[in-house]
Write a protein that holds these residues in place. Structure first.
Motif, PDB file in Angstrom:
ATOM      1  N   LEU A  21      57.720  67.574   9.413  1.00  0.00           N
ATOM      2  CA  LEU A  21      58.638  66.909  10.336  1.00  0.00           C
ATOM      3  C   LEU A  21      58.270  65.446  10.880  1.00  0.00           C
ATOM      4  O   LEU A  21      57.227  65.224  10.734  1.00  0.00           O
ATOM      5  CB  LEU A  21      58.304  68.015  11.746  1.00  0.00           C
ATOM      6  CG  LEU A  21      58.714  69.533  11.345  1.00  0.00           C
ATOM      7  CD1 LEU A  21      58.362  70.262  12.576  1.00  0.00           C
ATOM      8  CD2 LEU A  21      59.992  69.682  11.051  1.00  0.00           C
ATOM      9  N   GLY A  22      59.369  64.949  11.274  1.00  0.00           N
ATOM     10  CA  GLY A  22      59.115  63.493  11.630  1.00  0.00           C
ATOM     11  C   GLY A  22      60.270  62.835  11.463  1.00  0.00           C
ATOM     12  O   GLY A  22      61.265  62.955  11.146  1.00  0.00           O
ATOM     13  N   LYS A  28      57.729  60.823   5.068  1.00  0.00           N
ATOM     14  CA  LYS A  28      57.690  62.182   4.725  1.00  0.00           C
ATOM     15  C   LYS A  28      57.535  62.346   3.223  1.00  0.00           C
ATOM     16  O   LYS A  28      56.758  63.307   2.671  1.00  0.00           O
ATOM     17  CB  LYS A  28      58.773  62.926   5.341  1.00  0.00           C
ATOM     18  CG  LYS A  28      58.918  63.075   6.905  1.00  0.00           C
ATOM     19  CD  LYS A  28      59.852  63.765   7.294  1.00  0.00           C
ATOM     20  CE  LYS A  28      61.167  63.232   7.251  1.00  0.00           C
ATOM     21  NZ  LYS A  28      61.256  62.225   8.243  1.00  0.00           N
ATOM     22  N   ASN A 138      65.562  68.817  14.661  1.00  0.00           N
ATOM     23  CA  ASN A 138      65.074  69.795  15.382  1.00  0.00           C
ATOM     24  C   ASN A 138      65.533  71.144  14.816  1.00  0.00           C
ATOM     25  O   ASN A 138      66.668  71.511  15.318  1.00  0.00           O
ATOM     26  CB  ASN A 138      65.375  69.653  16.842  1.00  0.00           C
ATOM     27  CG  ASN A 138      64.805  70.863  17.671  1.00  0.00           C
ATOM     28  OD1 ASN A 138      64.101  71.845  17.236  1.00  0.00           O
ATOM     29  ND2 ASN A 138      65.115  70.705  18.987  1.00  0.00           N
ATOM     30  N   ARG A 157      58.402  77.555   7.783  1.00  0.00           N
ATOM     31  CA  ARG A 157      57.345  76.923   8.690  1.00  0.00           C
ATOM     32  C   ARG A 157      56.031  77.632   8.386  1.00  0.00           C
ATOM     33  O   ARG A 157      55.145  78.100   9.471  1.00  0.00           O
ATOM     34  CB  ARG A 157      57.599  76.884  10.219  1.00  0.00           C
ATOM     35  CG  ARG A 157      58.070  78.435  10.724  1.00  0.00           C
ATOM     36  CD  ARG A 157      58.358  78.457  12.194  1.00  0.00           C
ATOM     37  NE  ARG A 157      57.496  78.318  12.958  1.00  0.00           N
ATOM     38  CZ  ARG A 157      57.494  78.140  14.373  1.00  0.00           C
ATOM     39  NH1 ARG A 157      58.600  78.428  14.948  1.00  0.00           N
ATOM     40  NH2 ARG A 157      56.266  77.753  15.025  1.00  0.00           N
ATOM     41  N   THR A 162      53.432  67.526  11.546  1.00  0.00           N
ATOM     42  CA  THR A 162      54.265  66.787  11.997  1.00  0.00           C
ATOM     43  C   THR A 162      53.709  65.354  11.877  1.00  0.00           C
ATOM     44  O   THR A 162      52.521  64.952  12.392  1.00  0.00           O
ATOM     45  CB  THR A 162      54.475  67.103  13.608  1.00  0.00           C
ATOM     46  OG1 THR A 162      54.899  68.281  13.705  1.00  0.00           O
ATOM     47  CG2 THR A 162      55.330  66.118  14.320  1.00  0.00           C
TER      48      THR A 162
END
Length: 297
Positions: A21-22, A28, A138, A157, A162
């Motif tokens: 995530l980012g 990434k 998100n 997940r 992150t």
């Protein structure tokens, strides 16, 4: 970043699905490759797919492949998809949040059963691969909105990393700048470095495009400057707090400035290519192409 890298190395040794995530441009893809290079699959394929860049009507055939004669214009011998080409290795699904819902269901099946089915086929085929997914969206919010499957979200997940934006990693800015200078000096046979004033400007800048913006800027400076020292006068006006008026600019340049600003704000507000495309009533590939043009993705 030290703690982050330690977590990454620890996860790499497992075969768990990883979700990165980012913000756009935080690196990434670099982290995904790092996971692969530290994993037991290091000598097998690493295959990257940019989910946002594939037209919606081609997503299934690109990911899963197709059999001979599956549709008009199909290769007469059929074609393997990305899952097959990454077999025994790692498949990196960048911008996984942009996948259409129907493809999300098919991805869930791959993660659960480690098998795929080509377009036009009735026989499932086993694959052995690790999936690393990444997004700047998100996903929890997308689940609530009904644009992302909850079962796929929970499946992805398993291990979440992150990656903080570059503005929160001030100590990384100059080492990264030096890394890219070394890379592009070697490529273009130059010996360029940053002056102290330029270094200070780099550290004070917020880098909205993150690492990708930094890399593209360094490459541009190495390519376009003839002197060995990059001074503050060589940097873009937005980095040194100078507001540029429309005077002495062509209409094309003014339009580009406005377009880049609109896209940058839209990306920060809406968070995904699909949402921006919907906002401006254009195709996703158009938005993605323009974001790449302005180094925003």
């Amino acid at each position: 970043m030290v703690a982050l890298l330690k977590s990454l190395e620890k996860l790499a040794k497992t075969d768990a699905t990883v979700l990165l995530l980012g913000e756009t441009g935080v690196g990434k893809d670099i982290f995904a490759r790092k996971i692969h290079e530290n994993s037991l699959r290091v000598n097998k394929p690493f295959f990257k797919v940019d989910c946002a860049a594939i037209p919606e009507n081609l997503v299934e055939s690109e990911l899963f492949g197709y059999e001979a004669g599956a549709f008009s214009g199909a290769n007469s011998k059929g074609k393997p998809g990305c899952f097959e080409m990454a077999d025994k290795g790692t498949l990196f699904l960048d911008e996984v949040g942009e996948l259409p819902l129907i493809m999300q269901a098919k991805l869930l099946r791959v993660l659960q059963d480690q098998e795929i089915m080509r377009v036009g086929s009735t026989k499932p085929k086993k694959v052995d691969l690790r999936v690393i997914a990444a997004t700047n969206r998100n996903l929890e919010g997308a689940v609530k909105e009904g644009t992302f499957r909850s079962d796929l979200f929970y499946r992805l997940r398993v291990a979440v990393i992150t990656i903080p934006p570059l503005r929160q990693r001030n100590d990384d800015i100059l080492p990264l700048a030096d890394y890219f200078l070394h890379k592009f000096n070697g490529k273009y046979r130059k010996k360029m470095s940053l002056s102290d004033e330029a270094k200070l400007a780099f550290q004070n800048y917020t880098w909205p495009g993150n690492i990708r913006e930094l890399e593209n800027l360094i490459q541009s400076l190495v390519v376009t400057r003839d002197k060995d020292i990059i001074d503050i006068s060589d940097l873009p006006n937005n980095m040194i707090g100078v507001k540029v008026s429309a005077e002495n600019k062509t209409l094309s340049e003014i339009i580009s400035d406005v377009e880049r600003d609109l896209l940058q704000k839209a990306l920060a507000t809406h968070g995904s290519v699909a949402n921006i495309a919907k906002l401006y009533k254009v195709d996703r590939t158009t938005i993605f192409r323009k974001l790449k043009k302005y180094s925003l993705v």
